[in-house]
Design a protein around this motif. Structure first.
Motif, PDB file in Angstrom:
ATOM      1  N   ALA A   1       6.764 -19.507  -5.171  1.00  0.00           N
ATOM      2  CA  ALA A   1       6.831 -20.669  -6.197  1.00  0.00           C
ATOM      3  C   ALA A   1       5.233 -20.915  -6.368  1.00  0.00           C
ATOM      4  CB  ALA A   1       7.439 -21.682  -5.752  1.00  0.00           C
ATOM      5  N   TYR A   2       4.426 -20.954  -5.166  1.00  0.00           N
ATOM      6  CA  TYR A   2       3.133 -21.292  -5.200  1.00  0.00           C
ATOM      7  C   TYR A   2       2.264 -20.333  -6.281  1.00  0.00           C
ATOM      8  CZ  TYR A   2      -1.525 -22.472  -3.437  1.00  0.00           C
ATOM      9  OH  TYR A   2      -2.903 -23.005  -3.587  1.00  0.00           O
ATOM     10  N   VAL A   3       2.685 -18.866  -5.990  1.00  0.00           N
ATOM     11  CA  VAL A   3       1.865 -17.808  -6.549  1.00  0.00           C
ATOM     12  C   VAL A   3       2.293 -18.097  -8.082  1.00  0.00           C
ATOM     13  CG1 VAL A   3       1.740 -15.445  -6.884  1.00  0.00           C
ATOM     14  CG2 VAL A   3       1.852 -16.234  -4.692  1.00  0.00           C
ATOM     15  N   TYR A   4       3.480 -18.253  -8.405  1.00  0.00           N
ATOM     16  CA  TYR A   4       3.779 -18.694  -9.732  1.00  0.00           C
ATOM     17  C   TYR A   4       2.985 -19.664 -10.631  1.00  0.00           C
ATOM     18  CZ  TYR A   4       7.459 -15.147  -9.812  1.00  0.00           C
ATOM     19  OH  TYR A   4       8.083 -13.792  -9.517  1.00  0.00           O
ATOM     20  N   ARG A   5       2.741 -20.798  -9.709  1.00  0.00           N
ATOM     21  CA  ARG A   5       2.120 -21.990 -10.221  1.00  0.00           C
ATOM     22  C   ARG A   5       0.800 -21.795 -10.302  1.00  0.00           C
ATOM     23  NH1 ARG A   5       4.788 -24.842  -6.057  1.00  0.00           N
ATOM     24  NH2 ARG A   5       2.601 -25.593  -5.278  1.00  0.00           N
ATOM     25  N   GLU A   6       0.123 -20.905  -9.479  1.00  0.00           N
ATOM     26  CA  GLU A   6      -1.318 -20.679  -9.499  1.00  0.00           C
ATOM     27  C   GLU A   6      -1.789 -19.492 -10.445  1.00  0.00           C
ATOM     28  OE1 GLU A   6      -3.810 -22.704  -7.968  1.00  0.00           O
ATOM     29  OE2 GLU A   6      -2.185 -23.978  -7.464  1.00  0.00           O
ATOM     30  N   LEU A   7      -1.089 -18.636 -10.313  1.00  0.00           N
ATOM     31  CA  LEU A   7      -1.399 -17.229 -11.201  1.00  0.00           C
ATOM     32  C   LEU A   7      -0.444 -17.160 -12.477  1.00  0.00           C
ATOM     33  CD1 LEU A   7      -2.011 -14.900  -8.180  1.00  0.00           C
ATOM     34  CD2 LEU A   7      -3.549 -16.263  -9.259  1.00  0.00           C
ATOM     35  N   PRO A   8      -0.566 -17.896 -13.443  1.00  0.00           N
ATOM     36  CA  PRO A   8       0.202 -17.822 -14.798  1.00  0.00           C
ATOM     37  C   PRO A   8       0.491 -16.551 -15.254  1.00  0.00           C
ATOM     38  CG  PRO A   8      -1.904 -19.153 -15.230  1.00  0.00           C
ATOM     39  CD  PRO A   8      -1.936 -18.950 -13.814  1.00  0.00           C
TER      40      PRO A   8
ATOM     41  N   GLU B   1      -4.048   2.533  -9.553  1.00  0.00           N
ATOM     42  CA  GLU B   1      -3.259   1.070  -9.474  1.00  0.00           C
ATOM     43  C   GLU B   1      -3.878   0.033  -8.859  1.00  0.00           C
ATOM     44  OE1 GLU B   1       0.016   1.296 -10.386  1.00  0.00           O
ATOM     45  OE2 GLU B   1       0.353  -0.829  -9.447  1.00  0.00           O
ATOM     46  N   PHE B   2      -4.634   0.115  -8.083  1.00  0.00           N
ATOM     47  CA  PHE B   2      -5.346  -1.090  -7.291  1.00  0.00           C
ATOM     48  C   PHE B   2      -6.656  -1.429  -7.606  1.00  0.00           C
ATOM     49  CE2 PHE B   2      -1.825   0.818  -4.732  1.00  0.00           C
ATOM     50  CZ  PHE B   2      -0.809  -0.042  -4.798  1.00  0.00           C
ATOM     51  N   GLY B   3      -7.430  -0.397  -8.145  1.00  0.00           N
ATOM     52  CA  GLY B   3      -8.696  -0.650  -8.566  1.00  0.00           C
ATOM     53  C   GLY B   3      -9.799  -1.005  -7.291  1.00  0.00           C
ATOM     54  N   GLY B   4      -9.386  -0.368  -6.092  1.00  0.00           N
ATOM     55  CA  GLY B   4     -10.284  -0.722  -5.202  1.00  0.00           C
ATOM     56  C   GLY B   4      -9.248  -0.433  -3.728  1.00  0.00           C
ATOM     57  N   GLU B   5     -10.059  -1.164  -2.786  1.00  0.00           N
ATOM     58  CA  GLU B   5      -9.186  -1.066  -1.456  1.00  0.00           C
ATOM     59  C   GLU B   5      -7.990  -2.126  -1.903  1.00  0.00           C
ATOM     60  OE1 GLU B   5     -11.544  -2.976   1.492  1.00  0.00           O
ATOM     61  OE2 GLU B   5     -11.075  -4.901   0.674  1.00  0.00           O
ATOM     62  N   ILE B   6      -6.954  -2.004  -0.632  1.00  0.00           N
ATOM     63  CA  ILE B   6      -5.831  -3.074  -0.924  1.00  0.00           C
ATOM     64  C   ILE B   6      -6.291  -4.032   0.158  1.00  0.00           C
ATOM     65  CG2 ILE B   6      -3.602  -3.513  -0.430  1.00  0.00           C
ATOM     66  CD1 ILE B   6      -2.816  -0.735  -1.343  1.00  0.00           C
TER      67      ILE B   6
ATOM     68  N   ALA C   1      -5.576 -16.611  -2.498  1.00  0.00           N
ATOM     69  CA  ALA C   1      -7.047 -16.982  -2.463  1.00  0.00           C
ATOM     70  C   ALA C   1      -7.576 -15.093  -2.115  1.00  0.00           C
ATOM     71  CB  ALA C   1      -7.230 -17.599  -1.148  1.00  0.00           C
ATOM     72  N   THR C   2      -6.672 -14.513  -1.819  1.00  0.00           N
ATOM     73  CA  THR C   2      -7.099 -13.112  -1.636  1.00  0.00           C
ATOM     74  C   THR C   2      -7.027 -12.212  -2.982  1.00  0.00           C
ATOM     75  OG1 THR C   2      -6.226 -12.741   0.546  1.00  0.00           O
ATOM     76  CG2 THR C   2      -6.800 -11.151  -0.409  1.00  0.00           C
ATOM     77  N   LEU C   3      -6.012 -12.637  -3.686  1.00  0.00           N
ATOM     78  CA  LEU C   3      -6.047 -11.710  -4.990  1.00  0.00           C
ATOM     79  C   LEU C   3      -6.871 -12.288  -6.067  1.00  0.00           C
ATOM     80  CD1 LEU C   3      -2.190 -10.689  -5.271  1.00  0.00           C
ATOM     81  CD2 LEU C   3      -3.942  -9.560  -4.339  1.00  0.00           C
ATOM     82  N   ARG C   4      -7.374 -13.375  -6.000  1.00  0.00           N
ATOM     83  CA  ARG C   4      -8.359 -13.971  -7.005  1.00  0.00           C
ATOM     84  C   ARG C   4      -9.463 -13.257  -6.774  1.00  0.00           C
ATOM     85  NH1 ARG C   4      -6.918 -20.109  -7.298  1.00  0.00           N
ATOM     86  NH2 ARG C   4      -5.552 -20.058  -9.032  1.00  0.00           N
ATOM     87  N   GLY C   5      -9.924 -12.601  -7.698  1.00  0.00           N
ATOM     88  CA  GLY C   5     -11.327 -11.894  -7.689  1.00  0.00           C
ATOM     89  C   GLY C   5     -11.241 -10.363  -7.185  1.00  0.00           C
ATOM     90  N   HIS C   6      -9.776  -9.879  -7.205  1.00  0.00           N
ATOM     91  CA  HIS C   6      -9.567  -8.641  -6.818  1.00  0.00           C
ATOM     92  C   HIS C   6      -8.575  -7.947  -7.894  1.00  0.00           C
ATOM     93  CE1 HIS C   6     -10.302  -6.531  -2.935  1.00  0.00           C
ATOM     94  NE2 HIS C   6     -10.407  -7.728  -2.415  1.00  0.00           N
ATOM     95  N   ARG C   7      -8.854  -6.807  -8.272  1.00  0.00           N
ATOM     96  CA  ARG C   7      -8.094  -6.168  -9.169  1.00  0.00           C
ATOM     97  C   ARG C   7      -6.639  -5.566  -8.591  1.00  0.00           C
ATOM     98  NH1 ARG C   7     -12.728  -2.368 -11.968  1.00  0.00           N
ATOM     99  NH2 ARG C   7     -12.483  -1.348  -9.929  1.00  0.00           N
ATOM    100  N   SER C   8      -6.700  -5.448  -7.317  1.00  0.00           N
ATOM    101  CA  SER C   8      -5.338  -5.031  -6.671  1.00  0.00           C
ATOM    102  C   SER C   8      -4.380  -6.074  -7.001  1.00  0.00           C
ATOM    103  CB  SER C   8      -5.817  -4.897  -5.154  1.00  0.00           C
ATOM    104  OG  SER C   8      -4.556  -4.755  -4.330  1.00  0.00           O
ATOM    105  N   PRO C   9      -3.302  -5.499  -7.239  1.00  0.00           N
ATOM    106  CA  PRO C   9      -2.043  -6.244  -7.462  1.00  0.00           C
ATOM    107  C   PRO C   9      -1.264  -6.406  -5.977  1.00  0.00           C
ATOM    108  CG  PRO C   9      -1.397  -4.162  -8.190  1.00  0.00           C
ATOM    109  CD  PRO C   9      -3.095  -4.146  -7.770  1.00  0.00           C
ATOM    110  N   ALA C  10      -1.725  -5.723  -4.964  1.00  0.00           N
ATOM    111  CA  ALA C  10      -1.020  -5.895  -3.706  1.00  0.00           C
ATOM    112  C   ALA C  10      -1.935  -6.503  -2.623  1.00  0.00           C
ATOM    113  CB  ALA C  10      -0.885  -4.484  -3.346  1.00  0.00           C
ATOM    114  N   VAL C  11      -1.522  -7.220  -1.694  1.00  0.00           N
ATOM    115  CA  VAL C  11      -2.180  -7.808  -0.646  1.00  0.00           C
ATOM    116  C   VAL C  11      -1.320  -7.717   0.486  1.00  0.00           C
ATOM    117  CG1 VAL C  11      -1.191 -10.114  -1.181  1.00  0.00           C
ATOM    118  CG2 VAL C  11      -3.301  -9.843   0.456  1.00  0.00           C
ATOM    119  N   ILE C  12      -2.031  -7.059   1.735  1.00  0.00           N
ATOM    120  CA  ILE C  12      -1.552  -7.132   2.989  1.00  0.00           C
ATOM    121  C   ILE C  12      -1.681  -8.277   3.701  1.00  0.00           C
ATOM    122  CG2 ILE C  12      -1.335  -5.653   4.921  1.00  0.00           C
ATOM    123  CD1 ILE C  12      -2.281  -3.127   3.394  1.00  0.00           C
ATOM    124  N   MET C  13      -0.742  -8.999   4.001  1.00  0.00           N
ATOM    125  CA  MET C  13      -0.926 -10.239   4.690  1.00  0.00           C
ATOM    126  C   MET C  13      -0.944  -9.896   6.465  1.00  0.00           C
ATOM    127  SD  MET C  13      -1.344 -12.666   2.655  1.00  0.00           S
ATOM    128  CE  MET C  13      -1.076 -14.270   3.442  1.00  0.00           C
TER     129      MET C  13
END
Ligand SMILES: [Zn+2]
Length: 219
Positions: A83-90, A123-128, A147-159
């Motif tokens: 829900a947080y991600v949908y609110r912040e990243l339209p 797919e990721f445009g750089g590192e994941i 916070a991690t995906l903003r400013g990254h082309r990657s659609p994936a983040v490893i938490m």
């Protein structure tokens, strides 16, 4: 249940089978969600449902603060994260979450997967990237993802110490990113085990990313 929501619940239930088919999940772990187009709503898997028992009824409709709007089951424990991600990243229309083995091994080390394959540049445009450690249940994970995906082309983040979260224009795109993330995590793991992977020049990564995102495939 409205016809549109019923169709979306069925679609999302069907997509969950792909998590199993691609061997990204164990037991009840992992989940997919989608944003209901034009509404302040999302659909997400119910909590603790086995993949063999997946059905439209096992999908829950929530508002973008995680409150259940339609469905008989409790939503995923990751609902507040989605829900947080949908609110912040339209621009995000779908989210996938897995503990897929190779990618999560990188998470356990807190190490980004370096962009050493053309498939990663595509797919990721750089590192994941790696996101921060966060406890499950509240919005902390969502904050770390955004916070991690903003400013990254990657659609994936490893938490860190947890697993993979991917975003996409829809649930199918998020699912694809989760499949590709595990695929490259495995290959780069093997490469690293045998030596130091060769780097790709940043200009070449940019060119590969641009071609794949804008030219590749059927138009
Ligand atoms: Zn998880």
């Amino acid at each position: 249940m409205s016809a549109d929501l019923a169709a979306l619940r069925q679609e999302l239930s069907d997509l969950h089978a792909e998590l199993v088919r691609n061997e990204l999940v164990a037991w009840t772990s992992g989940n997919l969600s989608l944003r209901v187009p034009g509404e302040e709503l999302m659909v997400i898997k119910a909590s603790g449902v086995l993949y063999d028992d997946m059905s439209a009824e096992a999908m829950v409709v929530c508002d973008l603060h995680g409150k259940v709007v339609e469905g008989d089951l409790a939503p995923s424990s990751d609902t507040f994260t989605h829900a947080y991600v949908y609110r912040e990243l339209p621009e995000v229309g779908g989210i996938a979450h897995t503990h897929s083995g190779y990618a999560t091994a990188w998470a356990a080390r807190g190490e980004p997967i370096p962009c050493v394959l053309t498939a990663m540049a595509d797919e990721f445009g750089g590192e994941i990237p790696v996101g921060p450690f966060a406890l499950i249940g509240g919005e902390e994970i969502g904050e770390g993802i955004v916070a991690t995906l903003r400013g990254h082309r990657s659609p994936a983040v490893i938490m860190r110490s947890h697993g993979v979260f991917t975003v996409g224009k829809d649930a199918q795109a998020a699912l694809k990113a989760a499949v590709m993330c595990e695929d490259v995590a495995r290959t780069v793991h093997f490469a690293r085990a045998l030596g130091e992977p060769l780097t790709i020049a940043p200009d070449d990564i940019d060119a590969l990313y641009d071609r794949y995102q804008n030219v590749y495939g059927q138009r």
